[in-house]
Design an enzyme around this catalytic site. Structure first.
Site, PDB file in Angstrom:
ATOM      1  CB  SER A 240      -1.098  -0.017   1.043  1.00 22.74           C
ATOM      2  OG  SER A 240      -0.316  -0.146   2.346  1.00 22.74           O
ATOM      3  CG  HIS A 270      -0.990  -5.316   2.086  1.00 27.16           C
ATOM      4  ND1 HIS A 270      -0.397  -4.830   3.158  1.00 27.16           N
ATOM      5  CD2 HIS A 270      -1.002  -3.818   1.484  1.00 27.16           C
ATOM      6  CE1 HIS A 270       0.146  -3.611   3.367  1.00 27.16           C
ATOM      7  NE2 HIS A 270      -0.040  -3.113   2.349  1.00 27.16           N
ATOM      8  CG  HIS A 317       5.491  -8.864   8.118  1.00 24.91           C
ATOM      9  ND1 HIS A 317       6.705  -7.891   7.549  1.00 24.91           N
ATOM     10  CD2 HIS A 317       4.492  -8.017   8.213  1.00 24.91           C
ATOM     11  CE1 HIS A 317       6.167  -6.760   7.384  1.00 24.91           C
ATOM     12  NE2 HIS A 317       4.995  -6.867   7.752  1.00 24.91           N
ATOM     13  NE  ARG A 326       2.036  -3.765  12.346  1.00 25.63           N
ATOM     14  CZ  ARG A 326       1.790  -3.700  10.987  1.00 25.63           C
ATOM     15  NH1 ARG A 326       1.605  -2.711  10.133  1.00 25.63           N
ATOM     16  NH2 ARG A 326       2.519  -4.981  10.394  1.00 25.63           N
ATOM     17  CG  ASP A 372      -3.561  -7.738   8.637  1.00 22.85           C
ATOM     18  OD1 ASP A 372      -4.209  -6.689   8.872  1.00 22.85           O
ATOM     19  OD2 ASP A 372      -2.677  -7.914   7.750  1.00 22.85           O
TER      20      ASP A 372
HETATM   21  N1  HAX Z   1       0.909 -19.500   5.957  1.00 23.78           N
HETATM   22  C1  HAX Z   1       1.379 -20.499   5.273  1.00 23.78           C
HETATM   23  N2  HAX Z   1       2.655 -20.341   4.389  1.00 23.78           N
HETATM   24  C2  HAX Z   1       3.063 -19.132   4.661  1.00 23.78           C
HETATM   25  C3  HAX Z   1       2.707 -18.251   5.443  1.00 23.78           C
HETATM   26  C4  HAX Z   1       1.313 -18.161   6.030  1.00 23.78           C
HETATM   27  N3  HAX Z   1       1.088 -17.222   6.940  1.00 23.78           N
HETATM   28  N4  HAX Z   1       3.528 -17.093   5.485  1.00 23.78           N
HETATM   29  C5  HAX Z   1       4.395 -17.348   4.602  1.00 23.78           C
HETATM   30  N5  HAX Z   1       4.034 -18.627   4.040  1.00 23.78           N
HETATM   31  C6  HAX Z   1       4.851 -19.298   2.869  1.00 23.78           C
HETATM   32  C7  HAX Z   1       4.861 -18.428   1.438  1.00 23.78           C
HETATM   33  O1  HAX Z   1       3.403 -18.589   0.879  1.00 23.78           O
HETATM   34  C8  HAX Z   1       5.871 -18.860   0.838  1.00 23.78           C
HETATM   35  O2  HAX Z   1       5.439 -20.378   0.120  1.00 23.78           O
HETATM   36  P1  HAX Z   1       5.992 -20.664  -1.369  1.00 23.78           P
HETATM   37  O3  HAX Z   1       7.402 -20.818  -1.082  1.00 23.78           O
HETATM   38  O4  HAX Z   1       5.388 -21.827  -1.647  1.00 23.78           O
HETATM   39  O5  HAX Z   1       5.866 -19.576  -2.188  1.00 23.78           O
HETATM   40  C9  HAX Z   1       6.929 -19.174   1.678  1.00 23.78           C
HETATM   41  O6  HAX Z   1       6.137 -19.465   3.009  1.00 23.78           O
HETATM   42  C10 HAX Z   1       7.797 -18.184   2.144  1.00 23.78           C
HETATM   43  O7  HAX Z   1       7.312 -17.035   2.134  1.00 23.78           O
HETATM   44  P2  HAX Z   1       8.083 -15.878   3.119  1.00 23.78           P
HETATM   45  O8  HAX Z   1       9.253 -15.519   2.436  1.00 23.78           O
HETATM   46  O9  HAX Z   1       8.228 -15.984   4.516  1.00 23.78           O
HETATM   47  O10 HAX Z   1       7.029 -14.650   2.934  1.00 23.78           O
HETATM   48  P3  HAX Z   1       6.791 -13.594   1.978  1.00 23.78           P
HETATM   49  O11 HAX Z   1       7.545 -12.377   2.450  1.00 23.78           O
HETATM   50  O12 HAX Z   1       6.612 -14.119   0.649  1.00 23.78           O
HETATM   51  O13 HAX Z   1       5.288 -13.293   2.264  1.00 23.78           O
HETATM   52  C11 HAX Z   1       3.223 -12.560   3.615  1.00 23.78           C
HETATM   53  C12 HAX Z   1       4.628 -12.605   3.358  1.00 23.78           C
HETATM   54  C13 HAX Z   1       2.759 -11.760   4.537  1.00 23.78           C
HETATM   55  C14 HAX Z   1       2.558 -12.383   2.097  1.00 23.78           C
HETATM   56  C15 HAX Z   1       2.971 -14.187   3.819  1.00 23.78           C
HETATM   57  O14 HAX Z   1       3.777 -14.358   5.049  1.00 23.78           O
HETATM   58  C16 HAX Z   1       1.494 -14.482   3.918  1.00 23.78           C
HETATM   59  O15 HAX Z   1       1.224 -14.877   2.923  1.00 23.78           O
HETATM   60  N6  HAX Z   1       0.936 -14.571   5.239  1.00 23.78           N
HETATM   61  C17 HAX Z   1      -0.418 -14.594   5.275  1.00 23.78           C
HETATM   62  C18 HAX Z   1      -1.379 -13.493   5.009  1.00 23.78           C
HETATM   63  C19 HAX Z   1      -1.262 -12.296   5.853  1.00 23.78           C
HETATM   64  O16 HAX Z   1      -1.171 -12.516   7.161  1.00 23.78           O
HETATM   65  N7  HAX Z   1      -0.897 -11.186   5.225  1.00 23.78           N
HETATM   66  C20 HAX Z   1      -0.802 -10.009   6.225  1.00 23.78           C
HETATM   67  C21 HAX Z   1       0.834  -9.665   6.213  1.00 23.78           C
HETATM   68  C22 HAX Z   1       0.907  -8.271   7.018  1.00 23.78           C
HETATM   69  C23 HAX Z   1       0.556  -7.097   6.360  1.00 23.78           C
HETATM   70  O17 HAX Z   1       0.998  -6.743   5.231  1.00 23.78           O
HETATM   71  N8  HAX Z   1      -0.705  -6.552   6.703  1.00 23.78           N
HETATM   72  O18 HAX Z   1      -1.384  -5.795   6.035  1.00 23.78           O
END
Ligand code: HAX
Length: 435
Positions: A240, A270, A317, A326, A372
Protein backbone atom coordinates in the site's frame (compact mmCIF):
# COMPACT_ATOMS: atom_id res chain seq x y z
CA UNK A 1 -0.11 29.85 6.92
CA UNK A 2 -1.33 27.25 9.43
CA UNK A 3 0.90 26.28 12.38
CA UNK A 4 1.37 22.79 10.99
CA UNK A 5 2.34 24.06 7.54
CA UNK A 6 4.76 26.63 9.00
CA UNK A 7 6.42 23.93 11.14
CA UNK A 8 6.59 21.62 8.13
CA UNK A 9 8.22 24.32 5.99
CA UNK A 10 10.86 24.85 8.69
CA UNK A 11 11.55 21.10 8.71
CA UNK A 12 11.68 20.86 4.91
CA UNK A 13 14.15 23.72 4.63
CA UNK A 14 16.38 22.04 7.20
CA UNK A 15 16.17 18.65 5.49
CA UNK A 16 16.62 19.53 1.82
CA UNK A 17 20.41 20.15 2.03
CA UNK A 18 20.92 16.63 3.44
CA UNK A 19 19.24 14.99 0.45
CA UNK A 20 21.00 17.32 -2.00
CA UNK A 21 24.38 16.58 -0.43
CA UNK A 22 23.85 12.80 -0.53
CA UNK A 23 22.95 12.99 -4.19
CA UNK A 24 25.66 15.43 -5.26
CA UNK A 25 28.63 14.22 -3.23
CA UNK A 26 27.85 10.57 -2.46
CA UNK A 27 25.62 9.49 -5.34
CA UNK A 28 27.96 6.61 -6.35
CA UNK A 29 28.27 5.04 -2.89
CA UNK A 30 26.84 1.47 -2.99
CA UNK A 31 23.98 0.66 -0.59
CA UNK A 32 23.69 -3.07 -1.28
CA UNK A 33 23.66 -5.76 -3.91
CA UNK A 34 20.79 -7.47 -5.67
CA UNK A 35 20.67 -11.18 -6.44
CA UNK A 36 18.49 -13.23 -8.78
CA UNK A 37 16.16 -14.33 -5.95
CA UNK A 38 15.42 -10.68 -5.26
CA UNK A 39 14.93 -9.83 -8.94
CA UNK A 40 12.39 -12.63 -9.42
CA UNK A 41 11.11 -12.65 -5.85
CA UNK A 42 9.34 -9.34 -5.40
CA UNK A 43 12.49 -7.28 -4.60
CA UNK A 44 12.45 -8.63 -1.04
CA UNK A 45 15.11 -6.83 1.02
CA UNK A 46 16.36 -4.61 -1.83
CA UNK A 47 17.23 -1.26 -0.30
CA UNK A 48 15.95 1.16 -2.90
CA UNK A 49 13.48 3.47 -1.14
CA UNK A 50 13.92 6.18 1.43
CA UNK A 51 11.58 7.57 4.09
CA UNK A 52 12.06 9.26 7.45
CA UNK A 53 8.46 8.83 8.62
CA UNK A 54 8.93 5.32 10.03
CA UNK A 55 11.50 2.52 10.10
CA UNK A 56 10.81 -1.21 10.40
CA UNK A 57 13.44 -3.29 12.15
CA UNK A 58 12.92 -7.03 11.52
CA UNK A 59 13.33 -7.89 15.21
CA UNK A 60 12.14 -4.77 16.97
CA UNK A 61 9.22 -3.82 14.72
CA UNK A 62 8.04 -0.38 13.71
CA UNK A 63 9.26 2.97 15.02
CA UNK A 64 7.29 6.04 14.05
CA UNK A 65 9.75 8.93 13.75
CA UNK A 66 12.06 7.03 16.08
CA UNK A 67 9.41 6.13 18.67
CA UNK A 68 8.27 2.56 19.38
CA UNK A 69 4.51 1.93 19.65
CA UNK A 70 4.49 2.01 23.50
CA UNK A 71 6.55 5.24 23.46
CA UNK A 72 4.22 6.81 20.88
CA UNK A 73 1.13 5.88 22.88
CA UNK A 74 2.69 7.18 26.09
CA UNK A 75 4.13 10.49 24.86
CA UNK A 76 1.39 11.84 22.58
CA UNK A 77 -1.25 14.10 24.19
CA UNK A 78 -4.33 12.05 25.13
CA UNK A 79 -7.93 12.86 24.38
CA UNK A 80 -9.46 13.94 27.73
CA UNK A 81 -11.22 11.03 29.43
CA UNK A 82 -9.64 8.49 27.03
CA UNK A 83 -6.77 6.03 27.13
CA UNK A 84 -5.59 6.81 23.62
CA UNK A 85 -3.94 9.83 22.02
CA UNK A 86 -5.37 12.17 19.40
CA UNK A 87 -4.95 10.88 15.83
CA UNK A 88 -4.44 14.52 14.88
CA UNK A 89 -1.41 14.76 17.20
CA UNK A 90 -0.04 11.54 15.76
CA UNK A 91 -0.27 12.99 12.25
CA UNK A 92 1.69 16.03 13.50
CA UNK A 93 4.39 13.65 14.71
CA UNK A 94 4.49 11.71 11.42
CA UNK A 95 4.70 14.87 9.37
CA UNK A 96 7.14 16.95 11.43
CA UNK A 97 9.07 14.38 13.48
CA UNK A 98 8.27 16.32 16.68
CA UNK A 99 5.99 15.35 19.56
CA UNK A 100 3.25 17.98 19.56
CA UNK A 101 2.13 20.03 22.55
CA UNK A 102 -1.56 20.08 23.45
CA UNK A 103 -1.88 23.47 21.68
CA UNK A 104 -0.27 22.07 18.52
CA UNK A 105 -2.68 19.11 18.58
CA UNK A 106 -5.62 21.50 18.94
CA UNK A 107 -4.39 23.48 15.94
CA UNK A 108 -4.21 20.34 13.76
CA UNK A 109 -7.65 19.23 14.97
CA UNK A 110 -8.96 22.66 13.97
CA UNK A 111 -7.34 22.30 10.52
CA UNK A 112 -9.04 18.93 9.99
CA UNK A 113 -12.32 20.32 11.28
CA UNK A 114 -12.28 23.17 8.74
CA UNK A 115 -11.71 20.75 5.87
CA UNK A 116 -13.95 17.83 6.70
CA UNK A 117 -17.10 18.59 4.66
CA UNK A 118 -17.50 15.73 2.18
CA UNK A 119 -18.98 16.89 -1.15
CA UNK A 120 -22.48 15.45 -1.73
CA UNK A 121 -21.52 13.91 -5.07
CA UNK A 122 -19.25 11.46 -3.19
CA UNK A 123 -22.29 10.00 -1.43
CA UNK A 124 -24.12 9.88 -4.79
CA UNK A 125 -21.24 7.88 -6.28
CA UNK A 126 -21.37 5.44 -3.36
CA UNK A 127 -25.15 5.11 -3.54
CA UNK A 128 -24.90 4.38 -7.28
CA UNK A 129 -22.60 1.41 -6.68
CA UNK A 130 -24.12 -2.06 -6.34
CA UNK A 131 -24.82 -2.80 -2.65
CA UNK A 132 -22.74 -5.96 -2.87
CA UNK A 133 -19.62 -4.00 -3.94
CA UNK A 134 -16.73 -4.69 -1.61
CA UNK A 135 -16.28 -1.81 0.90
CA UNK A 136 -12.69 -1.35 -0.29
CA UNK A 137 -13.88 -0.86 -3.88
CA UNK A 138 -16.37 1.71 -2.57
CA UNK A 139 -13.70 3.46 -0.51
CA UNK A 140 -11.32 3.64 -3.46
CA UNK A 141 -14.06 4.93 -5.79
CA UNK A 142 -15.14 7.61 -3.29
CA UNK A 143 -11.56 8.87 -2.99
CA UNK A 144 -10.85 9.02 -6.70
CA UNK A 145 -14.23 10.68 -7.28
CA UNK A 146 -12.88 13.70 -5.37
CA UNK A 147 -9.89 14.08 -7.69
CA UNK A 148 -11.46 17.13 -9.30
CA UNK A 149 -10.91 18.94 -5.96
CA UNK A 150 -7.13 18.66 -6.26
CA UNK A 151 -5.34 21.91 -5.41
CA UNK A 152 -2.13 20.37 -6.76
CA UNK A 153 -3.62 19.93 -10.24
CA UNK A 154 -4.94 23.48 -10.25
CA UNK A 155 -1.56 24.94 -9.22
CA UNK A 156 0.33 22.66 -11.59
CA UNK A 157 -1.82 23.81 -14.50
CA UNK A 158 -1.19 27.42 -13.54
CA UNK A 159 2.56 26.73 -13.71
CA UNK A 160 4.30 25.97 -10.43
CA UNK A 161 7.94 25.84 -9.34
CA UNK A 162 9.05 22.30 -8.45
CA UNK A 163 10.23 23.53 -5.04
CA UNK A 164 6.62 24.42 -4.22
CA UNK A 165 5.04 21.05 -5.11
CA UNK A 166 4.82 20.06 -1.46
CA UNK A 167 2.52 22.97 -0.59
CA UNK A 168 -0.60 22.06 -2.64
CA UNK A 169 0.17 18.39 -1.92
CA UNK A 170 -0.12 19.27 1.77
CA UNK A 171 -3.46 20.99 1.06
CA UNK A 172 -4.80 17.96 -0.85
CA UNK A 173 -3.58 15.57 1.84
CA UNK A 174 -5.22 17.45 4.69
CA UNK A 175 -8.47 17.90 2.79
CA UNK A 176 -8.56 14.19 2.02
CA UNK A 177 -7.54 12.96 5.48
CA UNK A 178 -10.15 15.19 7.13
CA UNK A 179 -12.89 13.58 5.01
CA UNK A 180 -11.87 9.93 5.16
CA UNK A 181 -13.54 9.06 8.50
CA UNK A 182 -16.92 10.33 7.34
CA UNK A 183 -16.64 8.54 3.99
CA UNK A 184 -15.60 5.31 5.74
CA UNK A 185 -18.47 5.57 8.25
CA UNK A 186 -20.93 6.35 5.45
CA UNK A 187 -19.89 3.18 3.58
CA UNK A 188 -20.51 1.14 6.73
CA UNK A 189 -23.91 2.63 7.56
CA UNK A 190 -25.04 2.66 3.92
CA UNK A 191 -24.05 -0.91 3.23
CA UNK A 192 -24.85 -2.64 6.50
CA UNK A 193 -27.24 -0.40 8.47
CA UNK A 194 -29.94 0.23 5.87
CA UNK A 195 -28.53 3.63 4.99
CA UNK A 196 -29.26 4.99 8.47
CA UNK A 197 -26.52 7.65 8.32
CA UNK A 198 -25.30 9.45 11.46
CA UNK A 199 -24.18 13.06 10.93
CA UNK A 200 -20.70 14.06 12.12
CA UNK A 201 -20.28 15.89 15.42
CA UNK A 202 -17.93 18.88 14.94
CA UNK A 203 -17.06 18.92 18.65
CA UNK A 204 -15.36 15.53 18.53
CA UNK A 205 -11.79 14.60 17.61
CA UNK A 206 -11.15 12.38 14.59
CA UNK A 207 -11.34 9.06 16.47
CA UNK A 208 -14.30 10.14 18.59
CA UNK A 209 -16.21 11.44 15.59
CA UNK A 210 -15.56 8.24 13.64
CA UNK A 211 -16.94 6.10 16.49
CA UNK A 212 -19.94 8.44 16.73
CA UNK A 213 -20.66 8.19 12.96
CA UNK A 214 -20.29 4.39 13.09
CA UNK A 215 -22.90 4.37 15.86
CA UNK A 216 -20.68 2.42 18.28
CA UNK A 217 -20.38 3.48 21.94
CA UNK A 218 -17.27 4.05 24.06
CA UNK A 219 -14.61 2.77 24.24
CA UNK A 220 -14.87 2.29 20.45
CA UNK A 221 -13.54 5.85 20.08
CA UNK A 222 -10.30 4.61 21.64
CA UNK A 223 -10.34 1.52 19.43
CA UNK A 224 -10.59 3.82 16.39
CA UNK A 225 -7.71 6.01 17.63
CA UNK A 226 -5.54 2.94 18.31
CA UNK A 227 -6.36 1.41 14.90
CA UNK A 228 -5.64 4.51 12.88
CA UNK A 229 -2.35 4.98 14.70
CA UNK A 230 -1.17 1.35 14.51
CA UNK A 231 -2.01 0.92 10.83
CA UNK A 232 -0.64 4.27 9.68
CA UNK A 233 2.83 3.48 8.43
CA UNK A 234 5.22 0.54 8.06
CA UNK A 235 8.03 2.22 6.10
CA UNK A 236 7.75 2.49 2.31
CA UNK A 237 8.18 -0.96 0.81
CA UNK A 238 4.84 -2.62 1.68
CA UNK A 239 2.32 -2.82 -1.13
CA UNK A 240 0.00 0.00 0.00
CA UNK A 241 2.70 2.51 0.95
CA UNK A 242 4.77 1.67 -2.09
CA UNK A 243 1.76 1.99 -4.39
CA UNK A 244 0.92 5.41 -2.96
CA UNK A 245 4.53 6.53 -3.42
CA UNK A 246 4.82 5.04 -6.91
CA UNK A 247 1.64 6.62 -8.24
CA UNK A 248 2.51 9.92 -6.56
CA UNK A 249 5.96 9.83 -8.17
CA UNK A 250 4.33 10.46 -11.56
CA UNK A 251 2.95 13.66 -9.95
CA UNK A 252 -0.48 12.08 -9.89
CA UNK A 253 -2.24 13.96 -7.11
CA UNK A 254 -3.03 12.67 -3.63
CA UNK A 255 -6.54 11.51 -4.61
CA UNK A 256 -5.18 9.25 -7.36
CA UNK A 257 -2.34 8.06 -5.14
CA UNK A 258 -4.44 7.23 -2.08
CA UNK A 259 -7.14 5.55 -4.14
CA UNK A 260 -4.41 3.36 -5.66
CA UNK A 261 -2.99 2.75 -2.19
CA UNK A 262 -6.40 1.48 -1.07
CA UNK A 263 -6.50 -0.92 -4.04
CA UNK A 264 -3.14 -2.36 -3.03
CA UNK A 265 -4.26 -2.72 0.57
CA UNK A 266 -7.29 -4.71 -0.58
CA UNK A 267 -5.28 -7.86 -1.39
CA UNK A 268 -5.56 -10.89 0.95
CA UNK A 269 -1.78 -11.12 1.34
CA UNK A 270 -1.77 -7.53 2.62
CA UNK A 271 -4.49 -5.51 4.41
CA UNK A 272 -7.37 -7.81 3.55
CA UNK A 273 -5.71 -10.43 5.77
CA UNK A 274 -7.65 -8.90 8.71
CA UNK A 275 -10.97 -9.98 7.17
CA UNK A 276 -9.44 -13.32 6.18
CA UNK A 277 -8.46 -14.02 9.81
CA UNK A 278 -12.05 -13.57 10.97
CA UNK A 279 -13.37 -15.62 8.05
CA UNK A 280 -10.92 -18.41 8.86
CA UNK A 281 -11.77 -18.31 12.58
CA UNK A 282 -15.49 -18.40 11.79
CA UNK A 283 -14.80 -21.58 9.78
CA UNK A 284 -13.03 -23.09 12.79
CA UNK A 285 -15.90 -22.03 15.10
CA UNK A 286 -18.46 -23.60 12.77
CA UNK A 287 -16.37 -26.78 12.70
CA UNK A 288 -16.24 -26.78 16.50
CA UNK A 289 -19.92 -25.94 17.01
CA UNK A 290 -18.89 -22.72 18.80
CA UNK A 291 -16.74 -24.49 21.44
CA UNK A 292 -13.22 -23.13 22.07
CA UNK A 293 -10.87 -25.70 20.53
CA UNK A 294 -8.14 -27.36 22.53
CA UNK A 295 -4.60 -26.80 21.31
CA UNK A 296 -4.64 -30.26 19.68
CA UNK A 297 -7.89 -29.51 17.85
CA UNK A 298 -6.61 -26.12 16.67
CA UNK A 299 -3.40 -27.73 15.39
CA UNK A 300 -5.52 -29.92 13.14
CA UNK A 301 -7.31 -26.86 11.64
CA UNK A 302 -3.96 -25.19 10.99
CA UNK A 303 -2.48 -28.28 9.33
CA UNK A 304 -5.65 -28.83 7.26
CA UNK A 305 -5.40 -25.26 5.94
CA UNK A 306 -1.71 -25.62 5.11
CA UNK A 307 -2.17 -29.05 3.53
CA UNK A 308 -4.89 -27.66 1.27
CA UNK A 309 -2.33 -25.19 -0.10
CA UNK A 310 -3.62 -22.07 1.67
CA UNK A 311 -1.82 -19.62 3.93
CA UNK A 312 -2.70 -19.06 7.59
CA UNK A 313 -3.95 -15.47 7.51
CA UNK A 314 -2.44 -13.12 10.07
CA UNK A 315 0.87 -14.99 10.27
CA UNK A 316 4.16 -14.32 8.51
CA UNK A 317 5.72 -11.13 7.22
CA UNK A 318 8.07 -10.08 4.47
CA UNK A 319 10.31 -8.04 6.83
CA UNK A 320 9.43 -8.86 10.45
CA UNK A 321 11.10 -11.82 12.14
CA UNK A 322 9.26 -11.71 15.46
CA UNK A 323 5.74 -11.09 16.78
CA UNK A 324 4.52 -7.83 15.29
CA UNK A 325 4.42 -5.13 18.03
CA UNK A 326 1.18 -3.93 16.40
CA UNK A 327 -0.25 -7.38 17.22
CA UNK A 328 1.11 -7.04 20.74
CA UNK A 329 -0.46 -3.59 21.26
CA UNK A 330 -3.86 -4.96 20.26
CA UNK A 331 -3.35 -8.07 22.36
CA UNK A 332 -2.63 -5.85 25.38
CA UNK A 333 -5.89 -3.99 24.65
CA UNK A 334 -7.77 -7.32 24.47
CA UNK A 335 -6.23 -8.58 27.72
CA UNK A 336 -7.41 -5.41 29.42
CA UNK A 337 -10.86 -4.99 27.87
CA UNK A 338 -12.04 -8.37 26.57
CA UNK A 339 -10.00 -11.18 28.14
CA UNK A 340 -12.94 -13.60 28.18
CA UNK A 341 -14.19 -12.96 24.66
CA UNK A 342 -14.49 -16.30 22.80
CA UNK A 343 -12.90 -15.00 19.59
CA UNK A 344 -9.97 -13.60 21.59
CA UNK A 345 -9.58 -17.05 23.11
CA UNK A 346 -9.55 -18.61 19.63
CA UNK A 347 -6.85 -16.18 18.54
CA UNK A 348 -4.94 -16.90 21.73
CA UNK A 349 -4.94 -20.64 21.03
CA UNK A 350 -3.95 -19.89 17.44
CA UNK A 351 -1.04 -17.77 18.71
CA UNK A 352 0.20 -20.72 20.78
CA UNK A 353 -0.07 -23.44 18.13
CA UNK A 354 0.63 -21.76 14.78
CA UNK A 355 4.28 -20.59 15.02
CA UNK A 356 5.67 -24.08 15.86
CA UNK A 357 3.61 -25.57 13.00
CA UNK A 358 4.85 -23.00 10.48
CA UNK A 359 8.38 -23.68 11.74
CA UNK A 360 7.86 -27.42 11.35
CA UNK A 361 6.49 -26.91 7.83
CA UNK A 362 9.68 -24.97 7.12
CA UNK A 363 8.43 -22.56 4.47
CA UNK A 364 7.46 -19.28 6.12
CA UNK A 365 10.53 -17.23 7.07
CA UNK A 366 8.55 -15.60 9.87
CA UNK A 367 6.17 -17.91 11.76
CA UNK A 368 4.92 -15.16 14.09
CA UNK A 369 1.60 -13.25 14.01
CA UNK A 370 1.31 -9.93 12.24
CA UNK A 371 -1.00 -6.94 12.83
CA UNK A 372 -3.95 -8.60 11.10
CA UNK A 373 -4.12 -11.64 13.39
CA UNK A 374 -5.66 -9.67 16.21
CA UNK A 375 -7.40 -6.67 14.71
CA UNK A 376 -10.72 -8.27 13.76
CA UNK A 377 -11.20 -9.66 17.27
CA UNK A 378 -11.58 -6.19 18.75
CA UNK A 379 -13.94 -5.04 16.01
CA UNK A 380 -16.10 -8.12 16.44
CA UNK A 381 -16.28 -7.61 20.19
CA UNK A 382 -17.55 -4.04 19.81
CA UNK A 383 -20.29 -5.15 17.44
CA UNK A 384 -18.64 -4.53 14.07
CA UNK A 385 -19.19 -8.03 12.72
CA UNK A 386 -19.26 -7.33 8.99
CA UNK A 387 -15.68 -8.45 8.57
CA UNK A 388 -15.37 -7.54 4.91
CA UNK A 389 -15.38 -3.94 6.19
CA UNK A 390 -12.27 -4.30 8.38
CA UNK A 391 -9.72 -3.32 5.76
CA UNK A 392 -11.44 0.07 5.35
CA UNK A 393 -10.36 0.85 8.93
CA UNK A 394 -6.82 -0.12 7.97
CA UNK A 395 -7.14 2.19 4.94
CA UNK A 396 -8.11 5.26 7.00
CA UNK A 397 -5.05 4.69 9.16
CA UNK A 398 -2.66 3.88 6.31
CA UNK A 399 -3.66 7.08 4.53
CA UNK A 400 -2.11 9.12 7.40
CA UNK A 401 1.31 7.61 6.82
CA UNK A 402 1.17 7.53 3.03
CA UNK A 403 -0.02 11.16 2.84
CA UNK A 404 2.83 12.22 5.13
CA UNK A 405 5.24 10.33 2.88
CA UNK A 406 3.89 11.82 -0.34
CA UNK A 407 4.15 15.38 1.06
CA UNK A 408 7.81 14.72 1.92
CA UNK A 409 8.43 13.01 -1.44
CA UNK A 410 7.35 16.26 -3.11
CA UNK A 411 9.29 18.42 -0.64
CA UNK A 412 12.55 16.55 -1.29
CA UNK A 413 11.97 16.33 -5.02
CA UNK A 414 12.05 12.54 -5.30
CA UNK A 415 11.81 11.69 -8.99
CA UNK A 416 9.42 9.49 -10.92
CA UNK A 417 10.04 5.87 -9.95
CA UNK A 418 11.38 3.62 -12.70
CA UNK A 419 13.27 0.44 -11.80
CA UNK A 420 14.79 -1.58 -14.64
CA UNK A 421 13.59 -5.01 -15.74
CA UNK A 422 15.56 -7.79 -17.41
CA UNK A 423 14.43 -10.73 -19.52
CA UNK A 424 14.71 -14.31 -18.28
CA UNK A 425 17.38 -14.92 -20.95
CA UNK A 426 19.43 -12.02 -19.57
CA UNK A 427 19.21 -13.46 -16.05
CA UNK A 428 20.32 -16.86 -17.42
CA UNK A 429 23.29 -15.19 -19.07
CA UNK A 430 24.21 -13.32 -15.87
CA UNK A 431 23.94 -16.66 -14.00
CA UNK A 432 26.32 -18.27 -16.52
CA UNK A 433 23.77 -20.84 -17.74
CA UNK A 434 25.08 -22.13 -21.09
CA UNK A 435 22.55 -24.65 -22.50
N1 HAX B 1 0.87 -19.51 6.05
C1 HAX B 1 1.33 -20.42 5.19
N2 HAX B 1 2.42 -20.26 4.41
C2 HAX B 1 3.09 -19.12 4.57
C3 HAX B 1 2.71 -18.13 5.48
C4 HAX B 1 1.53 -18.35 6.24
N3 HAX B 1 1.06 -17.46 7.09
N4 HAX B 1 3.59 -17.11 5.40
C5 HAX B 1 4.47 -17.44 4.46
N5 HAX B 1 4.18 -18.65 3.95
C6 HAX B 1 4.81 -19.33 2.85
C7 HAX B 1 4.74 -18.46 1.59
O1 HAX B 1 3.46 -18.59 0.96
C8 HAX B 1 5.89 -18.97 0.77
O2 HAX B 1 5.47 -20.20 0.18
P1 HAX B 1 5.99 -20.64 -1.28
O3 HAX B 1 7.46 -20.82 -1.12
O4 HAX B 1 5.23 -21.87 -1.55
O5 HAX B 1 5.65 -19.50 -2.19
C9 HAX B 1 6.93 -19.30 1.84
O6 HAX B 1 6.22 -19.46 3.08
C10 HAX B 1 7.97 -18.21 2.01
O7 HAX B 1 7.30 -16.99 2.24
P2 HAX B 1 8.02 -15.84 3.12
O8 HAX B 1 9.26 -15.45 2.41
O9 HAX B 1 8.12 -16.24 4.53
O10 HAX B 1 6.93 -14.69 3.07
P3 HAX B 1 6.70 -13.60 1.95
O11 HAX B 1 7.59 -12.45 2.24
O12 HAX B 1 6.76 -14.18 0.58
O13 HAX B 1 5.18 -13.21 2.19
C11 HAX B 1 3.29 -12.70 3.52
C12 HAX B 1 4.80 -12.48 3.32
C13 HAX B 1 2.82 -11.76 4.60
C14 HAX B 1 2.57 -12.37 2.22
C15 HAX B 1 3.06 -14.17 3.94
O14 HAX B 1 3.66 -14.40 5.20
C16 HAX B 1 1.57 -14.54 4.01
O15 HAX B 1 1.00 -14.90 2.99
N6 HAX B 1 0.94 -14.45 5.23
C17 HAX B 1 -0.48 -14.68 5.36
C18 HAX B 1 -1.29 -13.49 4.89
C19 HAX B 1 -1.12 -12.32 5.83
O16 HAX B 1 -1.26 -12.43 7.03
N7 HAX B 1 -0.84 -11.14 5.25
C20 HAX B 1 -0.71 -9.89 6.03
C21 HAX B 1 0.74 -9.52 6.27
C22 HAX B 1 0.89 -8.23 7.05
C23 HAX B 1 0.37 -7.11 6.26
O17 HAX B 1 0.86 -6.74 5.20
N8 HAX B 1 -0.69 -6.55 6.71
O18 HAX B 1 -1.35 -5.67 5.96
Amino acid sequence: MSNLKAKLLEKIEGWRPRTTRLLKEYGNVKVGEVNITQVIGGMRGVKCLTTDISYLDPFEGIRFRGYTIPETLEKLPKVPGSEMPYVEGFFYLLLTGEMPTVEEVDAVAEEFNKRKIVPDYVFDVLKAMPKDSHPMAMFSAAIVAMQKESVFVQKYNEGMNKMDYWDPTFEDALNLLARLPQIAAFIYRWKYKDGDIIAPDPKLDMGGNFAHMMGIDKPYDDVARLYFLLHSDHESGNVSAHTGHLVGSALSDVYYSISAMINGLAGPLHGLANQEVLRWIQGVMDGMGGKIPTEEEMKKFVWDTLNSGQVIPGFGHAVLRKTDPRYQAQRDFCLKHLPDDPIFKYVDVLYKVTPPILEEQGKAKNPWPNVDAQSGVIQWYYGLREYDYYTVLFGVGRALGVCANIIWDRALGYPIERPKSLTTAMLEEIAGIKE
